[in-house]
Design a protein around this motif. Structure first.
Motif, PDB file in Angstrom:
ATOM      1  N   THR A  61      31.053  42.775  47.957  1.00  0.00           N
ATOM      2  CA  THR A  61      32.125  42.363  46.912  1.00  0.00           C
ATOM      3  C   THR A  61      31.732  40.817  46.249  1.00  0.00           C
ATOM      4  OG1 THR A  61      33.102  41.231  48.758  1.00  0.00           O
ATOM      5  CG2 THR A  61      33.873  43.498  48.267  1.00  0.00           C
ATOM      6  N   ASP A  62      30.746  40.173  46.837  1.00  0.00           N
ATOM      7  CA  ASP A  62      30.447  38.799  46.224  1.00  0.00           C
ATOM      8  C   ASP A  62      29.570  39.346  45.042  1.00  0.00           C
ATOM      9  OD1 ASP A  62      28.223  39.633  47.639  1.00  0.00           O
ATOM     10  OD2 ASP A  62      28.154  37.659  48.752  1.00  0.00           O
ATOM     11  N   LYS A  63      29.090  40.432  44.905  1.00  0.00           N
ATOM     12  CA  LYS A  63      28.033  40.908  43.793  1.00  0.00           C
ATOM     13  C   LYS A  63      26.656  40.378  44.168  1.00  0.00           C
ATOM     14  CE  LYS A  63      31.651  42.484  41.503  1.00  0.00           C
ATOM     15  NZ  LYS A  63      32.521  41.898  42.241  1.00  0.00           N
ATOM     16  N   PHE A  90      31.882  41.426  36.965  1.00  0.00           N
ATOM     17  CA  PHE A  90      33.021  41.925  37.610  1.00  0.00           C
ATOM     18  C   PHE A  90      33.109  43.365  37.574  1.00  0.00           C
ATOM     19  CE2 PHE A  90      34.058  37.300  37.136  1.00  0.00           C
ATOM     20  CZ  PHE A  90      34.337  37.056  38.480  1.00  0.00           C
ATOM     21  N   HIS A 102      42.867  41.696  38.835  1.00  0.00           N
ATOM     22  CA  HIS A 102      43.199  40.419  39.245  1.00  0.00           C
ATOM     23  C   HIS A 102      43.722  40.416  40.778  1.00  0.00           C
ATOM     24  CE1 HIS A 102      45.173  36.369  39.897  1.00  0.00           C
ATOM     25  NE2 HIS A 102      44.107  36.060  39.054  1.00  0.00           N
ATOM     26  N   LEU A 132      41.059  41.365  43.599  1.00  0.00           N
ATOM     27  CA  LEU A 132      40.084  40.497  43.836  1.00  0.00           C
ATOM     28  C   LEU A 132      40.654  39.803  45.090  1.00  0.00           C
ATOM     29  CD1 LEU A 132      38.901  39.210  40.440  1.00  0.00           C
ATOM     30  CD2 LEU A 132      37.644  40.608  42.154  1.00  0.00           C
ATOM     31  N   ASN A 186      42.201  34.559  46.117  1.00  0.00           N
ATOM     32  CA  ASN A 186      41.124  33.627  45.533  1.00  0.00           C
ATOM     33  C   ASN A 186      40.582  34.166  44.021  1.00  0.00           C
ATOM     34  OD1 ASN A 186      39.861  31.000  45.479  1.00  0.00           O
ATOM     35  ND2 ASN A 186      37.957  32.278  46.236  1.00  0.00           N
ATOM     36  N   ALA A 187      41.646  35.257  43.414  1.00  0.00           N
ATOM     37  CA  ALA A 187      41.133  35.635  42.333  1.00  0.00           C
ATOM     38  C   ALA A 187      40.548  34.815  41.096  1.00  0.00           C
ATOM     39  CB  ALA A 187      42.044  36.770  41.834  1.00  0.00           C
ATOM     40  N   LEU A 199      37.425  32.903  42.139  1.00  0.00           N
ATOM     41  CA  LEU A 199      36.194  33.717  41.990  1.00  0.00           C
ATOM     42  C   LEU A 199      35.711  33.743  40.567  1.00  0.00           C
ATOM     43  CD1 LEU A 199      37.095  36.682  44.527  1.00  0.00           C
ATOM     44  CD2 LEU A 199      35.360  34.875  44.670  1.00  0.00           C
ATOM     45  N   ASN A 209      34.603  30.672  39.266  1.00  0.00           N
ATOM     46  CA  ASN A 209      33.106  30.164  39.704  1.00  0.00           C
ATOM     47  C   ASN A 209      32.092  30.731  38.827  1.00  0.00           C
ATOM     48  OD1 ASN A 209      31.484  29.070  41.863  1.00  0.00           O
ATOM     49  ND2 ASN A 209      31.160  31.311  42.441  1.00  0.00           N
ATOM     50  N   PHE A 210      32.416  32.087  38.286  1.00  0.00           N
ATOM     51  CA  PHE A 210      31.267  32.610  37.349  1.00  0.00           C
ATOM     52  C   PHE A 210      31.305  31.850  36.024  1.00  0.00           C
ATOM     53  CE2 PHE A 210      30.070  35.679  34.299  1.00  0.00           C
ATOM     54  CZ  PHE A 210      28.776  36.078  34.636  1.00  0.00           C
TER      55      PHE A 210
END
Length: 218
Positions: free
Chosen positions: A71-73, A125, A188, A191, A194-195, A198, A201-202
């Motif tokens: 999930t954190d890619k 995403f 949204h 996620l 903490n959508a 996340l 952050n990107f």
């Protein structure tokens, strides 16, 4: 990348005298040099070009060297045979081999240019509904206090007007956003709590210095 192409099997054959190029000797060399080939592939294939591995499944079992996207890619590799339900965060069974599934060759081309920024967000995403709108920022209704009068806003003598700036609660906008990142509400929600964190952050990796943005749903 022909300059950096490397195949341990070819190198093993080239460095072995012709009289010793028997199958069993070469097979032994292939085994010895396999870790080097794996490291080369990780850097010049997965890290440089990227690789979309299968998403992690909580009901699946994984064998050694299986790689999955979590999930954190990031990409994780199984190092011990798993049973269903073991998460990639369990370092006994998995090791992270890449922080992101998108190759560095592509990521270095990302920027804050609107269309490219939207593409990057949707690619990272793994969705298609994220878009950006530029906002009009009104900077005229702000009171500025500098070291001298020439660089400061005018402060009227009449207390009626001073209240606009000197009241306990400011009457002008304190949160001004240069653009808004719109995200589908269903995505949204998927996620988690903490959508926004996340997504931000990107986005902060490519946001221009001094630019402020907000995240909204539709």
């Amino acid at each position: 990348m022909a300059l950096y192409d490397y195949d341990t099997e070819v190198v093993s054959e080239q460095l072995t005298p012709p009289t010793l190029r028997e199958s069993k000797f070469l097979a032994w060399l292939y085994v010895l040099s396999k870790p080097i080939q794996n490291l080369w592939s990780l850097i010049f294939e997965d890290y440089k070009d990227g690789n979309i591995y299968t998403d992690y499944s909580v009901i699946a079992t994984y064998a050694v060297q299986d790689r999955i996207r979590w999930t954190d890619k990031a990409i994780y590799e199984c190092i011990v045979v798993t049973t269903a339900g073991i998460l990639p965060s369990n370092t006994t069974y998995f090791v992270k081999v890449n922080d992101v599934f998108i190759g560095s060759n592509e990521r270095v081309k990302y920027s804050a240019q609107k269309l490219l920024f939207e593409f990057a967000l949707n690619k990272f995403f793994i969705t298609s509904g994220i878009y950006i709108t530029n906002n009009f920022v009104d900077t005229g209704n702000v009171f500025i206090m500098d070291t001298d009068s020439e660089e400061s806003s005018v402060m009227p003598l009449d207390s009626l007007y001073q209240e606009d700036y000197m009241d306990l609660t400011a009457t002008y906008a304190t949160a001004i956003y240069d653009y808004t990142i719109f995200v589908p509400v269903a995505f949204h929600t998927s996620l988690g709590t903490n959508a926004d964190g996340l997504i931000a952050n990107f986005a902060n990796k490519y946001n221009l210095e001094g630019m402020q943005f907000e995240i909204d749903t539709y």
